[in-house]
Design a protein around this motif. Structure first.
Motif, mmCIF file in Angstrom:
data_model
loop_
_atom_site.group_PDB
_atom_site.id
_atom_site.type_symbol
_atom_site.label_atom_id
_atom_site.label_comp_id
_atom_site.label_asym_id
_atom_site.label_seq_id
_atom_site.Cartn_x
_atom_site.Cartn_y
_atom_site.Cartn_z
ATOM 1 N N PRO A 1 0.813 -1.225 0.000
ATOM 2 C CA PRO A 1 0.000 0.000 0.000
ATOM 3 C C PRO A 1 0.839 1.264 0.000
ATOM 4 N N HIS A 2 2.159 1.126 0.141
ATOM 5 C CA HIS A 2 3.048 2.286 0.195
ATOM 6 C C HIS A 2 4.206 2.039 -0.771
ATOM 7 N N PRO A 3 3.996 2.264 -2.083
ATOM 8 C CA PRO A 3 5.059 1.968 -3.056
ATOM 9 C C PRO A 3 6.308 2.792 -2.790
ATOM 10 N N ARG A 4 7.441 2.192 -3.073
ATOM 11 C CA ARG A 4 8.714 2.846 -2.801
ATOM 12 C C ARG A 4 9.157 3.678 -4.001
ATOM 13 N N PRO A 5 9.876 4.757 -3.724
ATOM 14 C CA PRO A 5 10.468 5.513 -4.834
ATOM 15 C C PRO A 5 11.556 4.680 -5.508
ATOM 16 N N ARG A 6 11.567 4.719 -6.801
ATOM 17 C CA ARG A 6 12.528 3.928 -7.549
ATOM 18 C C ARG A 6 13.818 4.717 -7.757
ATOM 19 N N GLY A 7 14.921 3.973 -7.788
ATOM 20 C CA GLY A 7 16.214 4.577 -8.070
ATOM 21 C C GLY A 7 16.811 5.346 -6.923
ATOM 22 N N SER A 8 16.392 5.088 -5.690
ATOM 23 C CA SER A 8 16.929 5.797 -4.528
ATOM 24 C C SER A 8 17.835 4.855 -3.750
ATOM 25 N N ARG A 9 19.109 5.204 -3.683
ATOM 26 C CA ARG A 9 20.036 4.388 -2.910
ATOM 27 C C ARG A 9 19.780 4.512 -1.413
ATOM 28 N N LEU A 10 19.242 5.661 -0.992
ATOM 29 C CA LEU A 10 18.921 5.827 0.420
ATOM 30 C C LEU A 10 17.823 4.861 0.851
ATOM 31 N N VAL A 11 16.805 4.689 0.005
ATOM 32 C CA VAL A 11 15.728 3.745 0.322
ATOM 33 C C VAL A 11 16.254 2.313 0.295
ATOM 34 N N GLU A 12 17.112 2.013 -0.665
ATOM 35 C CA GLU A 12 17.671 0.654 -0.727
ATOM 36 C C GLU A 12 18.529 0.356 0.498
ATOM 37 N N ARG A 13 19.326 1.320 0.922
ATOM 38 C CA ARG A 13 20.144 1.109 2.117
ATOM 39 C C ARG A 13 19.278 0.975 3.373
ATOM 40 N N PHE A 14 18.207 1.773 3.436
ATOM 41 C CA PHE A 14 17.299 1.678 4.576
ATOM 42 C C PHE A 14 16.594 0.326 4.603
ATOM 43 N N ASP A 15 16.219 -0.183 3.433
ATOM 44 C CA ASP A 15 15.590 -1.512 3.377
ATOM 45 C C ASP A 15 16.562 -2.594 3.841
ATOM 46 N N LYS A 16 17.814 -2.451 3.497
ATOM 47 C CA LYS A 16 18.802 -3.461 3.880
ATOM 48 C C LYS A 16 19.104 -3.411 5.372
ATOM 49 N N ASP A 17 19.171 -2.216 5.944
ATOM 50 C CA ASP A 17 19.580 -2.074 7.342
ATOM 51 C C ASP A 17 18.418 -2.184 8.323
ATOM 52 N N VAL A 18 17.207 -1.769 7.936
ATOM 53 C CA VAL A 18 16.093 -1.686 8.892
ATOM 54 C C VAL A 18 14.947 -2.614 8.509
ATOM 55 N N LEU A 19 14.448 -2.488 7.285
ATOM 56 C CA LEU A 19 13.245 -3.234 6.921
ATOM 57 C C LEU A 19 13.512 -4.724 6.747
ATOM 58 N N ALA A 20 14.648 -5.072 6.192
ATOM 59 C CA ALA A 20 14.948 -6.497 6.025
ATOM 60 C C ALA A 20 15.062 -7.215 7.365
ATOM 61 N N PRO A 21 15.797 -6.684 8.367
ATOM 62 C CA PRO A 21 15.783 -7.347 9.685
ATOM 63 C C PRO A 21 14.396 -7.386 10.318
ATOM 64 N N LEU A 22 13.591 -6.341 10.080
ATOM 65 C CA LEU A 22 12.240 -6.342 10.640
ATOM 66 C C LEU A 22 11.384 -7.422 9.995
ATOM 67 N N ARG A 23 11.533 -7.630 8.684
ATOM 68 C CA ARG A 23 10.796 -8.720 8.034
ATOM 69 C C ARG A 23 11.251 -10.081 8.552
ATOM 70 N N GLY A 24 12.532 -10.224 8.851
ATOM 71 C CA GLY A 24 13.007 -11.499 9.370
ATOM 72 C C GLY A 24 12.548 -11.778 10.790
ATOM 73 N N ASP A 25 12.373 -10.734 11.596
ATOM 74 C CA ASP A 25 11.965 -10.906 12.987
ATOM 75 C C ASP A 25 10.466 -10.783 13.178
ATOM 76 N N LEU A 26 9.705 -10.633 12.091
ATOM 77 C CA LEU A 26 8.270 -10.385 12.238
ATOM 78 C C LEU A 26 7.556 -11.585 12.853
ATOM 79 N N ASP A 27 7.927 -12.793 12.471
ATOM 80 C CA ASP A 27 7.272 -13.975 13.034
ATOM 81 C C ASP A 27 7.669 -14.217 14.488
ATOM 82 N N ALA A 28 8.808 -13.672 14.915
ATOM 83 C CA ALA A 28 9.261 -13.870 16.295
ATOM 84 C C ALA A 28 8.598 -12.919 17.273
#
Length: 678
Positions: A274-301
């Protein structure tokens, strides 16, 4: 005789200094070592005592003796000194002090500053006599400073009060009822949060199961400003003359639903997010790698609401940091701000699912900062407890230190950070204020209002006061509340379907009737005086029994036009005119042997009007004559459509081009400009 002498020649024992004893809990301190009588008797006893043999010759004890008078004076002086010494000793303690200055000085020892005294106040109720004149009510002005006196109780003194402002009173206000409720304004946001609605009166006849329609805007287009709610319960309060109408409460989302919604917002793919990401932004990609990806991995825990809330609170700080870094890029910064707002919303919903928590222990539970760390005096925790080294410092079986710190020292350690903070001194004047040009000229600052006040002296004094009282964000007020009780079939539901016709007047298909009622577009074509050239077209759009203003279009006689007529119903009206080409002259005049030129012909023009109204079942038509009227007909849901009569049988015969019998019109549509003889 007993042989006892009471004349005082033998003397008495010394009674001063007396022993002073002060048991705890007393309201006054005993500090005097003697009184006037005790001092005088002690000095008289010492005149005949063995310690002062030189005074044995002073055997006179009468008050008129100079020596006895001197001793009496010293007794008075001793009495005065001991009296004031006792009063000074009492002023040194909070329980026994009686002077305001002593209490102020004692309070300063702990940082207490007493506030100045405030006069007592009370509310007064005035009762006025009724005006004996019928129909007259004279207002009475109670001036400022009118005195009133209280009725003292047993052992009390009357207290005097004065009114602080003027009061206008009337006799009809003698029995004003107490305001027991206050009206409030219902807005769409408040409606979502309220669980009950208080309506004046008890005869509203609202029952559980009724549906209430809250209308916040009377405009037909404002569909999003109308809310339908089902009444779960109704309670009548006859004492207060109100009806309490219950409102449905939205169910709390489950923890599983919160995790699913969070998973959709942080999904790596933008397809279902429901919240599409801006394309071509290295800041968003880095934020996904550092914050959102660990949050997706810990969501079931995250099995509890508390764990989910604490994790989102930690990630919200990271989102704010990323938004600050992306402040130069508005679209990326807006994406981070929207994500932070969603995290905060989910945190609040997760907190609502938490079970009741026990109260937190007080700050002095032994786990706060130790005194040696607060004072920065070293790292010897053993010598911190009251300045004495303890023997055992290891924790016992309960996990607490065997020798806990003194509570007084723990309290002092908590006060040190506040005491070390330097006091903030206000600036001496406006010139000493810190001025930042970026903030002064930033969007939303009051630099424009200041310039306006300087340039226009008429608004200088009242501008900011009036601006402060202006309500610029007034919420949308509730217009009406309607009770939806009746259940009925929509009007025209049993009518036959509306037929749609082809170009050859055959029925093509059937469809639902429009809900707007009967719709018509009347077109009136006005010709010139000769009846050959259209000069003006008039359009009138009608819905049911109402019609819109008439639109007129003047047709030029020397050029072709192709234009749209605005504001003619919901459809589109376009008018096109066409000038006929000039006919060639087969035998121009002036040539030898040529025939006579034919009589001059009138130059005619054809005009057509096209209506793109979706409710029009057939194209407009015209009829011959100086004024032709055509109509766009749309039947009502309850009336059957009229029969379509083919054009031709009722038309007049066509006049022949030569001196012959009249001929019929060709198949197809009638001519746009028939001759006047037709």
């Amino acid at each position: 005789m007993s042989g006892r002498c009471d004349c005082g020649c033998r003397g008495t024992s010394a009674a001063t200094p007396t022993e002073v004893t002060n048991p705890p809990g007393q309201g006054a301190i005993h500090y005097r070592v003697g009184t006037y009588r005790e001092f005088r008797s002690s000095m008289l006893a010492r005149l005949s005592g063995p310690a002062y043999p030189a005074l044995r010759d002073l055997t006179v004890r009468t008050p008129d003796d100079p020596a006895i008078g001197l001793l009496d004076t010293w007794a008075v002086l001793g009495d005065l000194l001991t009296f004031y010494s006792e009063r000074i000793a009492n002023e040194g303690y909070l329980r026994t002090a009686t002077e305001d200055g002593s209490l102020t000085l004692l309070g300063r020892l702990v940082g207490h500053r007493p506030r100045p005294g405030v006069a007592a106040d009370t509310f007064l109720a005035y009762t006025l006599d009724r005006d004996p004149r019928p129909g007259q009510e004279t207002p009475v002005l109670i001036p400022r400073g009118a005195r009133s006196q209280s009725v003292p109780g047993p052992g009390e003194e009357p207290q005097s009060f004065e009114t602080s402002e003027e009061l206008t009173a009337r006799w009809s206000w003698n029995e004003l009822a107490v305001l027991r409720r206050r009206p409030y304004q219902v807005t769409p946001d408040r409606l979502e949060k309220r669980t009950e609605l208080f309506v004046a009166g008890t005869a509203n006849n609202v029952k559980p199961g009724d549906q209430l329609l809250f209308v916040f805007s009377a405009e037909e287009s404002a569909r999003d400003k109308r809310f339908l709610r089902t009444v779960p319960h109704v309670r009548i309060d006859r004492e207060n003359d109100v009806t309490v109408i219950g409102l449905p409460i939205a169910a709390q989302p489950s923890l599983k639903r919160l995790r699913e919604e969070l998973g959709r917002w942080i999904a790596p793919s933008a397809k279902d997010s429901p919240h599409p990401r801006p394309r071509g932004s290295r800041l968003v990609e880095r934020f996904d790698k550092d914050v959102l990806a660990p949050l997706r991995g810990d969501l079931d825990a995250l099995k509890t609401a508390t764990a989910l809330a604490e994790r989102l609170i930690r990630d919200v700080e990271r989102v704010h940091e990323a938004a600050e870094l992306a402040r130069r890029y508005q679209d990326i910064a807006g994406w981070f701000e929207t994500l932070a707002a969603k995290f905060i919303e989910l945190t609040g919903q997760a907190r609502a699912l938490e079970p009741p928590q026990p109260p937190k222990p007080p700050a002095g539970d032994g786990k706060s900062e130790p005194l040696f760390a607060g004072l920065r005096l070293g790292s010897d925790a053993v010598a911190e407890h009251g300045g004495q080294r303890t023997v055992a410092t290891e924790p016992n079986e309960t996990g607490e230190p065997a020798n806990p710190a003194n509570p007084a020292f723990r309290g002092l350690g908590a006060l040190l950070p506040a005491l070390r903070t330097a006091p903030v001194r206000p600036p001496a004047g406006a010139r000493h204020l810190a001025r930042d040009p970026e903030r002064i000229y930033a969007p939303g600052s009051d630099i424009g209002a200041q310039l306006l006040a300087v340039l226009d002296t008429r608004v200088r004094d009242q501008l900011h006061d009036a601006w402060r009282q202006a309500d610029l964000t007034a919420p949308l007020a509730l217009a009406t509340v309607q009770v939806m009780r009746a259940t009925a079939t929509p009007f025209g539901a049993t009518a036959p379907m509306k037929p749609r016709y082809k170009n050859n007047n055959e029925i093509d298909h059937y469809e639902d009737w429009p809900l707007s009622g009967s719709t018509s577009l009347d077109t009136t074509v006005t010709y010139d005086t000769a009846g050959t050239v259209p000069a003006k077209i008039t359009f009138t759009h009608s819905v049911a029994d109402s019609s819109s203003p008439t639109k007129e279009l003047t047709l030029p006689d020397d050029e072709e036009i192709n234009k749209k007529v605005p504001d003619v119903g919901p459809g589109e009206v376009q008018v096109s005119t066409l000038l006929p080409p000039p006919e060639p002259d087969p035998d121009p005049a002036g040539e030898p042997g040529g025939a006579a030129p034919p009589p001059p012909r009138t130059r005619t023009r054809s005009a057509s009007a096209r209506n793109c109204c979706p409710s029009c079942p057939r194209p407009p038509c015209s009829s011959p004559g100086p004024t032709a009227t055509t109509g766009c007909w749309s039947p009502s849901p309850t009336a059957p459509p009229p029969s379509n009569t083919a054009w031709g049988p009722t038309s007049p015969p066509r006049s022949g081009r030569s001196a012959g019998s009249p001929s019929t019109w060709p198949a197809g549509r009638p001519p746009a400009n028939p001759p006047p003889s037709a």
